[in-house]
Design a protein around this motif. Structure first.
Motif, mmCIF file in Angstrom:
data_model
loop_
_atom_site.group_PDB
_atom_site.id
_atom_site.type_symbol
_atom_site.label_atom_id
_atom_site.label_comp_id
_atom_site.label_asym_id
_atom_site.label_seq_id
_atom_site.Cartn_x
_atom_site.Cartn_y
_atom_site.Cartn_z
ATOM 1 N N PHE A 240 11.083 -15.507 -0.380
ATOM 2 C CA PHE A 240 10.496 -15.091 0.887
ATOM 3 C C PHE A 240 9.640 -13.841 0.691
ATOM 4 O O PHE A 240 10.005 -12.928 -0.055
ATOM 5 N N GLY A 241 8.489 -13.841 1.355
ATOM 6 C CA GLY A 241 7.617 -12.683 1.369
ATOM 7 C C GLY A 241 7.412 -12.223 2.794
ATOM 8 O O GLY A 241 7.803 -12.894 3.755
ATOM 9 N N GLU A 242 6.785 -11.085 2.940
ATOM 10 C CA GLU A 242 6.569 -10.526 4.278
ATOM 11 C C GLU A 242 5.114 -10.087 4.415
ATOM 12 O O GLU A 242 4.545 -9.513 3.485
ATOM 13 N N LEU A 243 4.547 -10.374 5.571
ATOM 14 C CA LEU A 243 3.137 -10.074 5.807
ATOM 15 C C LEU A 243 2.997 -9.399 7.162
ATOM 16 O O LEU A 243 3.490 -9.902 8.178
ATOM 17 N N HIS A 244 2.326 -8.254 7.172
ATOM 18 C CA HIS A 244 2.041 -7.524 8.406
ATOM 19 C C HIS A 244 0.536 -7.614 8.660
ATOM 20 O O HIS A 244 -0.263 -7.357 7.752
ATOM 21 N N VAL A 245 0.170 -7.963 9.881
ATOM 22 C CA VAL A 245 -1.242 -8.169 10.213
ATOM 23 C C VAL A 245 -1.607 -7.328 11.429
ATOM 24 O O VAL A 245 -0.949 -7.412 12.478
ATOM 25 N N PRO B 288 0.826 -1.218 0.000
ATOM 26 C CA PRO B 288 0.000 0.000 0.000
ATOM 27 C C PRO B 288 0.852 1.257 0.000
ATOM 28 O O PRO B 288 2.032 1.246 0.354
ATOM 29 N N THR B 289 0.205 2.347 -0.379
ATOM 30 C CA THR B 289 0.875 3.646 -0.338
ATOM 31 C C THR B 289 0.866 4.179 1.095
ATOM 32 O O THR B 289 0.134 3.700 1.963
ATOM 33 N N GLU B 290 1.675 5.173 1.319
ATOM 34 C CA GLU B 290 1.731 5.786 2.656
ATOM 35 C C GLU B 290 0.383 6.400 3.018
ATOM 36 O O GLU B 290 -0.073 6.305 4.164
ATOM 37 N N ALA B 291 -0.283 7.016 2.031
ATOM 38 C CA ALA B 291 -1.572 7.646 2.303
ATOM 39 C C ALA B 291 -2.613 6.625 2.741
ATOM 40 O O ALA B 291 -3.418 6.878 3.639
ATOM 41 N N GLU B 292 -2.601 5.443 2.109
ATOM 42 C CA GLU B 292 -3.562 4.404 2.485
ATOM 43 C C GLU B 292 -3.322 3.909 3.903
ATOM 44 O O GLU B 292 -4.259 3.723 4.679
ATOM 45 N N LEU B 293 -2.061 3.722 4.268
ATOM 46 C CA LEU B 293 -1.761 3.273 5.625
ATOM 47 C C LEU B 293 -2.113 4.334 6.659
ATOM 48 O O LEU B 293 -2.618 4.022 7.741
ATOM 49 N N LEU B 294 -1.868 5.578 6.328
ATOM 50 C CA LEU B 294 -2.230 6.655 7.256
ATOM 51 C C LEU B 294 -3.744 6.751 7.417
ATOM 52 O O LEU B 294 -4.256 7.046 8.496
ATOM 53 N N SER B 295 -4.463 6.491 6.316
ATOM 54 C CA SER B 295 -5.914 6.478 6.390
ATOM 55 C C SER B 295 -6.400 5.373 7.319
ATOM 56 O O SER B 295 -7.282 5.577 8.159
ATOM 57 N N LEU B 296 -5.817 4.189 7.189
ATOM 58 C CA LEU B 296 -6.173 3.078 8.076
ATOM 59 C C LEU B 296 -5.796 3.381 9.517
ATOM 60 O O LEU B 296 -6.547 3.071 10.447
ATOM 61 N N ALA C 8 3.766 0.694 14.800
ATOM 62 C CA ALA C 8 3.321 -0.414 13.957
ATOM 63 C C ALA C 8 3.115 0.046 12.521
ATOM 64 O O ALA C 8 3.443 -0.671 11.565
ATOM 65 N N VAL C 9 2.567 1.239 12.354
ATOM 66 C CA VAL C 9 2.347 1.768 11.007
ATOM 67 C C VAL C 9 3.679 1.995 10.302
ATOM 68 O O VAL C 9 3.841 1.695 9.113
ATOM 69 N N GLU C 10 4.661 2.533 11.034
ATOM 70 C CA GLU C 10 5.985 2.740 10.435
ATOM 71 C C GLU C 10 6.593 1.419 9.988
ATOM 72 O O GLU C 10 7.210 1.337 8.922
ATOM 73 N N ASP C 11 6.437 0.368 10.797
ATOM 74 C CA ASP C 11 6.957 -0.943 10.412
ATOM 75 C C ASP C 11 6.247 -1.476 9.172
ATOM 76 O O ASP C 11 6.870 -2.094 8.306
ATOM 77 N N ALA C 12 4.937 -1.250 9.094
ATOM 78 C CA ALA C 12 4.161 -1.769 7.966
ATOM 79 C C ALA C 12 4.477 -1.043 6.664
ATOM 80 O O ALA C 12 4.245 -1.577 5.584
ATOM 81 N N MET C 13 4.978 0.171 6.764
ATOM 82 C CA MET C 13 5.303 0.926 5.554
ATOM 83 C C MET C 13 6.502 0.337 4.822
ATOM 84 O O MET C 13 6.650 0.496 3.618
ATOM 85 N N GLU C 14 7.374 -0.327 5.565
ATOM 86 C CA GLU C 14 8.573 -0.888 4.963
ATOM 87 C C GLU C 14 8.651 -2.373 5.259
ATOM 88 O O GLU C 14 8.237 -2.824 6.319
#
Length: 390
Positions: free
Chosen positions: A150-155, A94-102, A112-118
């Motif tokens: 390998f992939g990465e998933l944030h929940v 996702p984009t930064e704007a989408e994560l900030l919206s969530l 947690a949001v900072e970790d999910a951005m990268e």
């Protein structure tokens, strides 16, 4: 895990970290969060949130899908209207704007949001109030290249929502969602059940990887004893992949035990507890297999080094033997050359035909010259023979 409860209407509170959002990002984040004040005023007619990164968003009630919003803004609005529903939002890079919206809508913690951005986060489990933040490392085996990808998933798991942020091709969360929708009794248990299904999918995805790596190790063993010169590189590359695999599985064991330790505190359903214990058993088994793979590759590398050293020693021994044989031949040639040189020297001197040479007109001159040649040749022969040159 936290007990589910009706979702309240978002309050106008805001955290200090949201005030640092750039004006452009804040405007984009505000598109899906009507009624939540941000650092900059929202435009009078906000455009819908960009849904390019939204893989799928759905609302559920009692284990049944009741709505499939087309954007984050619609998801937020319908979730507020449902009150007793659960939102499951899947995002891919996702984009930064989408994560900030969530983050603004679901009150996600800034760290947690900072970790999910990268991506490139280690597997971990953290609790921020009523929200769980889980980082998982999924894996898949690529048959064509014989590599592990390998992939990465944030929940994010809250009282009435699950948000997945995927970096990479694995895991296939569409299959997870289909499985849960086909099991409404399990989905009815809420966000905790969705987290279980995601964990189970990630752990099940390790099984083909384990099988593929085991096959690679079997092939490497054959190549090692077959003397393949490229096998060392393959061992090294597979060892690096096993280090990554170990980093993905080993922390997951501790994470699941930590999750199980909170069963009583957060009132986790008993059936769900059994499912999570089963996932923990599979993770432990996989982690032990990965540890065994690393040890096996270390042993194979040691054996390969020994075989390479033995091969090099054999080659050096063969070269030394060839050199020794060559020296023996040179000795023989040199000895015979010296023996033949002696009569040649005598004959050359007596063949100069000068008038004033001694013994030139001597009656025994010829027999003397022949005898001298014979004595010199025989003497040289016995000398070289005693030295084992002949």
């Amino acid at each position: 895990m936290a007990e589910r409860r009706p979702r309240p209407v978002p309050s106008p509170k805001r955290h200090g970290w949201r005030r640092t959002i750039p004006a452009k990002a804040a405007s984009a984040a505000g598109n899906g969060n009507a009624g939540i004040p941000e650092a900059t005023p929202a435009s009078p007619s906000p455009a819908p949130a960009d849904a390019a990164s939204v893989v799928q968003a759905a609302l559920y009630r009692d284990g049944v899908r009741v709505a499939t919003p087309s954007s984050l803004a619609d998801t937020f609005r319908e979730l507020r209207e449902q009150r007793e529903g659960m939102a499951w939002i899947g995002l891919a890079r996702p984009t930064e704007a989408e994560l900030l919206s969530l983050a603004a809508e679901f009150d996600l913690h800034e760290l947690a949001v900072e970790d999910a951005m990268e991506a490139h986060q280690r597997p971990k489990l953290e609790r921020y109030g009523e929200t769980l933040f889980v980082v998982l490392r999924a894996a898949r085996y690529l048959d064509a290249s014989e590599e592990v990808d390998f992939g990465e998933l944030h929940v994010f798991v809250g009282p009435d929502f699950v948000i997945t942020v995927r970096h990479g091709a694995a895991p296939d969360l569409t299959a997870v969602r289909r499985r849960m929708e086909e099991s409404p009794e399990l989905l009815k248990l809420g966000p905790e059940a969705v987290l279980y299904a995601i964990l189970d999918a990630v752990v099940d995805g390790y099984a083909p990887v384990v099988a593929g790596v085991q096959n690679d190790i079997d092939e490497i063993e054959t190549e090692v004893f077959g003397g393949d010169p490229e096998v060392s590189r393959r061992i090294y590359e597979l060892s690096r992949e096993m280090v990554e695999f170990q980093r993905a599985t080993r922390p997951l064991v501790a994470m699941l035990h930590s999750l199980m330790a909170g069963f009583a505190k957060y009132g986790t359903d008993e059936e769900l507890q059994r499912y999570l214990r089963d996932v923990a058993d599979h993770v432990t088994h996989t982690s032990e297999r990965v540890d065994g793979f690393r040890q096996a590759l270390t042993d194979i590398l040691t054996v390969n080094s020994t075989l390479v050293t033995q091969q090099q020693n054999a080659e050096m021994r063969a070269l030394a033997e060839a050199g020794f044989e060559q020296n023996e031949e040179i000795k023989k040639i040199s000895s015979w050359a010296a023996i033949l040189f002696a009569p040649t020297l005598v004959g050359t001197i007596y063949g100069m035909n000068f008038d004033e040479m001694p013994e030139l007109h001597w009656a025994f001159g010829y027999p003397f010259a022949i005898g001298l040649m014979a004595v010199v040749c025989v003497s040289l022969y016995f000398i070289f023979k005693r030295r084992d040159w002949l």
